[in-house]
Design a protein around this motif. Structure first.
Motif, short mmCIF file in Angstrom:
data_model
loop_
_atom_site.label_atom_id
_atom_site.label_comp_id
_atom_site.label_asym_id
_atom_site.label_seq_id
_atom_site.Cartn_x
_atom_site.Cartn_y
_atom_site.Cartn_z
N HIS A 1 11.56 0.07 -7.41
CA HIS A 1 11.17 1.38 -7.91
C HIS A 1 10.74 2.30 -6.76
O HIS A 1 10.85 3.52 -6.88
CB HIS A 1 10.01 1.24 -8.90
CG HIS A 1 10.45 0.86 -10.27
ND1 HIS A 1 10.87 -0.40 -10.59
CD2 HIS A 1 10.54 1.58 -11.43
CE1 HIS A 1 11.19 -0.46 -11.88
NE2 HIS A 1 11.00 0.73 -12.41
N GLY A 2 10.26 1.71 -5.68
CA GLY A 2 9.82 2.54 -4.56
C GLY A 2 10.74 2.52 -3.37
O GLY A 2 10.85 3.50 -2.63
N TYR A 3 11.43 1.39 -3.16
CA TYR A 3 12.23 1.22 -1.94
C TYR A 3 13.72 1.13 -2.18
O TYR A 3 14.50 1.01 -1.22
CB TYR A 3 11.75 -0.03 -1.19
CG TYR A 3 10.34 0.07 -0.69
CD1 TYR A 3 9.98 0.99 0.28
CD2 TYR A 3 9.34 -0.75 -1.21
CE1 TYR A 3 8.67 1.08 0.74
CE2 TYR A 3 8.03 -0.67 -0.77
CZ TYR A 3 7.70 0.26 0.21
OH TYR A 3 6.41 0.35 0.65
N GLY A 4 14.14 1.13 -3.43
CA GLY A 4 15.57 1.13 -3.73
C GLY A 4 16.28 -0.11 -3.22
O GLY A 4 15.80 -1.25 -3.38
N ALA A 5 17.40 0.08 -2.54
CA ALA A 5 18.25 -1.02 -2.09
C ALA A 5 17.60 -1.87 -1.00
O ALA A 5 18.02 -3.01 -0.75
CB ALA A 5 19.58 -0.47 -1.58
N VAL A 6 16.57 -1.33 -0.35
CA VAL A 6 15.89 -2.08 0.73
C VAL A 6 14.94 -3.13 0.14
O VAL A 6 14.53 -4.07 0.83
CB VAL A 6 15.10 -1.11 1.64
CG1 VAL A 6 14.44 -1.85 2.79
CG2 VAL A 6 16.02 -0.03 2.18
N ALA A 7 14.58 -2.99 -1.13
CA ALA A 7 13.59 -3.86 -1.76
C ALA A 7 13.88 -5.35 -1.62
O ALA A 7 12.98 -6.13 -1.26
CB ALA A 7 13.44 -3.49 -3.24
N VAL B 1 0.84 -1.20 0.00
CA VAL B 1 0.00 0.00 0.00
C VAL B 1 0.87 1.25 0.00
O VAL B 1 0.58 2.24 -0.69
CB VAL B 1 -0.97 0.00 1.20
CG1 VAL B 1 -1.62 1.38 1.37
CG2 VAL B 1 -2.04 -1.07 1.01
N ALA B 2 1.96 1.22 0.78
CA ALA B 2 2.87 2.37 0.80
C ALA B 2 3.46 2.62 -0.59
O ALA B 2 3.59 3.77 -1.02
CB ALA B 2 4.00 2.12 1.81
N LEU B 3 3.78 1.54 -1.30
CA LEU B 3 4.32 1.70 -2.64
C LEU B 3 3.26 2.25 -3.60
O LEU B 3 3.55 3.08 -4.46
CB LEU B 3 4.85 0.36 -3.16
CG LEU B 3 5.84 0.45 -4.33
CD1 LEU B 3 6.87 -0.66 -4.24
CD2 LEU B 3 5.12 0.36 -5.66
N LEU B 4 2.01 1.80 -3.42
CA LEU B 4 0.92 2.32 -4.25
C LEU B 4 0.67 3.80 -3.98
O LEU B 4 0.30 4.55 -4.88
CB LEU B 4 -0.37 1.51 -4.01
CG LEU B 4 -0.37 0.07 -4.52
CD1 LEU B 4 -1.64 -0.65 -4.12
CD2 LEU B 4 -0.19 0.03 -6.03
N VAL B 5 0.89 4.22 -2.73
CA VAL B 5 0.77 5.64 -2.39
C VAL B 5 1.86 6.43 -3.11
O VAL B 5 1.60 7.53 -3.64
CB VAL B 5 0.86 5.85 -0.86
CG1 VAL B 5 0.99 7.34 -0.53
CG2 VAL B 5 -0.36 5.25 -0.17
N ILE B 6 3.07 5.88 -3.13
CA ILE B 6 4.19 6.54 -3.83
C ILE B 6 3.84 6.76 -5.31
O ILE B 6 4.13 7.81 -5.89
CB ILE B 6 5.48 5.71 -3.70
CG1 ILE B 6 5.95 5.67 -2.24
CG2 ILE B 6 6.59 6.28 -4.59
CD1 ILE B 6 7.10 4.72 -1.98
N ILE C 1 2.17 -3.24 -11.78
CA ILE C 1 1.69 -2.44 -12.91
C ILE C 1 2.03 -0.96 -12.74
O ILE C 1 2.55 -0.32 -13.66
CB ILE C 1 0.16 -2.62 -13.09
CG1 ILE C 1 -0.15 -4.09 -13.41
CG2 ILE C 1 -0.35 -1.72 -14.22
CD1 ILE C 1 -1.62 -4.43 -13.32
N VAL C 2 1.75 -0.38 -11.55
CA VAL C 2 1.98 1.06 -11.37
C VAL C 2 3.47 1.41 -11.46
O VAL C 2 3.84 2.51 -11.88
CB VAL C 2 1.43 1.59 -10.03
CG1 VAL C 2 -0.07 1.39 -9.95
CG2 VAL C 2 2.12 0.94 -8.83
#
Length: 462
Positions: free
Chosen positions: A343-349, A225-230, A322-323
């Motif tokens: 794409h949203g969290y970088g190296a933490v992904a 959800v946090a990534l979808l918010v981004i 998709i987003v």
């Protein structure tokens, strides 16, 4: 011909269009007979997760039964399977996952209802239930070969892939790739934990599932959800791609080869059913152990498993992919989901994905351990429990070092073969499901009427 090629050919036959049509068709038929129960009664079903009375025969309460079923259902398919479906069929595949889940909820309801209706007690005094019991007791003794076939294929599925090799490999390879943890120590820790938990039986498994499943679901929900918010600005476009792709296909773009409507439909339905297991007959094995005297009540709780697995968790994974635009790249499977996270969290992904994948896969190991055990008990009696648990743990210990291709293909075959006896039983016992549903809701209507009358008298006295 190589063994792998032969198994892949058999797999293609078993999981051909005919089985997908049978799975979805059963859900459509049950939806009609139950008058859209999965839509009309979903609010009540969601409330029952937390407020079921848990009165009646059973080994565990309804919430633990649901968590144990979700432990086996919510697995690598929610991460890897969704990514594979979208990569193959485009964003439209997500829509057809929703369709499969909608009708699958009616199927899962019927499975849970029949599991409680026809459950029995084994030689150790524990609840025994599932498709093998409602086939024999519901359809009649002459159908016992069908029940034996289900139990046989269920035992093989638990021990050869769905509960062991594929899950252990997913955990160990992910830990090695993202955190640099060697395979041997991670495999040893998994084996020890599985042995401790599974030798404690259903109550031990359900207690573990009760703690891990809600935590992992909430964690994954927050991450996605946090990534979808981004990427909230891309969400309307992503939803448009889902609906357009479902009915018009998706054109080739970037690393995506393009997909027509039929490919989107086939990949979405197949991956959706593989993820939520509606119709395969696995979840009713543990649903039978729930403390309830109303089969329909457990049916309602069981169908929320499909809602949580596909409508919520698979949707979050799919929209994230998709987003982020990751589906247009060249990656697939877990790597595709990781690319979306990156794409949203970088190296933490990689760490976030590894934690999610590890929790999902580990709980699947526990849930399928119980499914296989109950299937074997039906075949040989309780004397088979200890040898089964020893074999299961031994397979877990060696799974990280096995070649997966042949094992995965064989597991896929027996998994599909589980569904056939179960679907025959569901179609044959639809009348029983409808009758139990009417009986339960008539009971609720009478109970509510008495409560209203009592309150009216009480207020009148005041």
């Amino acid at each position: 011909m190589r063994m792998l090629d032969l198994l892949n050919q058999i797999d293609a036959i078993v999981w051909g269009p005919w089985l997908l049509v049978l799975l979805v068709g059963t859900g459509v038929y049950l939806t009609i007979r139950l008058r859209l129960l999965q839509m009309v009664k979903l609010p009540r079903a969601l409330r029952l997760i937390f407020f079921a009375r848990n009165k009646g025969d059973g080994d565990i309460d309804s919430f633990k039964a649901l968590c144990t079923a979700l432990a086996a259902t919510v697995g690598t398919g929610n991460i890897v399977g969704v990514a594979t479906a979208i990569k193959l069929g485009g964003p439209g595949a997500l829509f057809w996952m929703w369709v499969a889940a909608f009708f699958g909820m009616a199927t899962k309801y019927a499975e849970g209802c029949l599991a409680v209706k026809f459950r029995s007690i084994d030689e150790n005094g524990n609840i025994a239930g599932g498709p093998m019991y409602y086939i024999e007791q519901g359809l009649g003794k002459k159908w016992k070969p069908l029940a034996l076939a289900f139990a046989f294929f269920g035992t093989l599925t638990a021990m050869l892939g769905s509960g062991t090799t594929t899950q252990v490999n997913a955990i160990t390879s992910s830990l090695q790739a993202s955190l640099g943890v060697p395979i041997l120590p991670s495999a040893a820790v998994i084996t020890i934990l599985v042995a401790i938990i599974t030798f404690g039986g259903l109550k031990s498994i359900s207690k573990t599932a009760e703690k891990i499943v809600p935590a992992m679901a909430v964690l994954y929900f927050i991450i996605t959800v946090a990534l979808l918010v981004i990427f909230s600005g891309e969400l309307p476009h992503a939803l448009a791609l889902v609906f357009d792709g479902a009915f018009e296909g998706t054109a080739a773009a970037g690393g995506f080869a393009g997909a027509g409507i039929m490919l989107a439909m086939r990949s979405g339905i197949a991956r959706g059913l593989f993820s939520n297991e509606s119709g395969l007959g696995s979840a009713p094995i543990v649903a039978a152990a729930a403390k309830t005297k109303w089969p329909a009540e457990q049916g309602l709780i069981s169908m929320t498993g499909t809602f949580i697995d596909t409508i919520i968790i698979c949707t979050l994974t799919g929209l994230t992919i998709i987003v982020s635009g990751a589906w247009l790249g060249d990656t697939n499977g877990a790597a595709l989901t990781q690319a979306a996270f990156s794409h949203g969290y970088g190296a933490v992904a990689p760490i976030l994905l590894t934690v999610s994948l590890t929790l999902f896969a580990f709980t699947t190991i526990l849930g399928w351990n119980y499914y296989g055990e109950r299937c074997l008990v039906y075949l040989v009696g309780v004397k088979g429990i200890t040898p089964y648990r020893l074999c299961y743990v031994a397979i877990i210990a060696g799974s990280a070092f096995m070649q997966l291709e042949e094992i995965w293909a064989l597991a896929d075959i027996v998994n599909g073969l589980m569904a056939i006896p179960n679907l025959i039983a569901l179609l044959g016992l639809t009348g029983v499901v409808v009758a139990e549903t009417k009986r339960y809701f008539q009971h609720l209507a009478i109970r509510d009427a008495k409560l209203v009358a009592y309150k009216a008298r009480h207020i009148g006295k005041k």
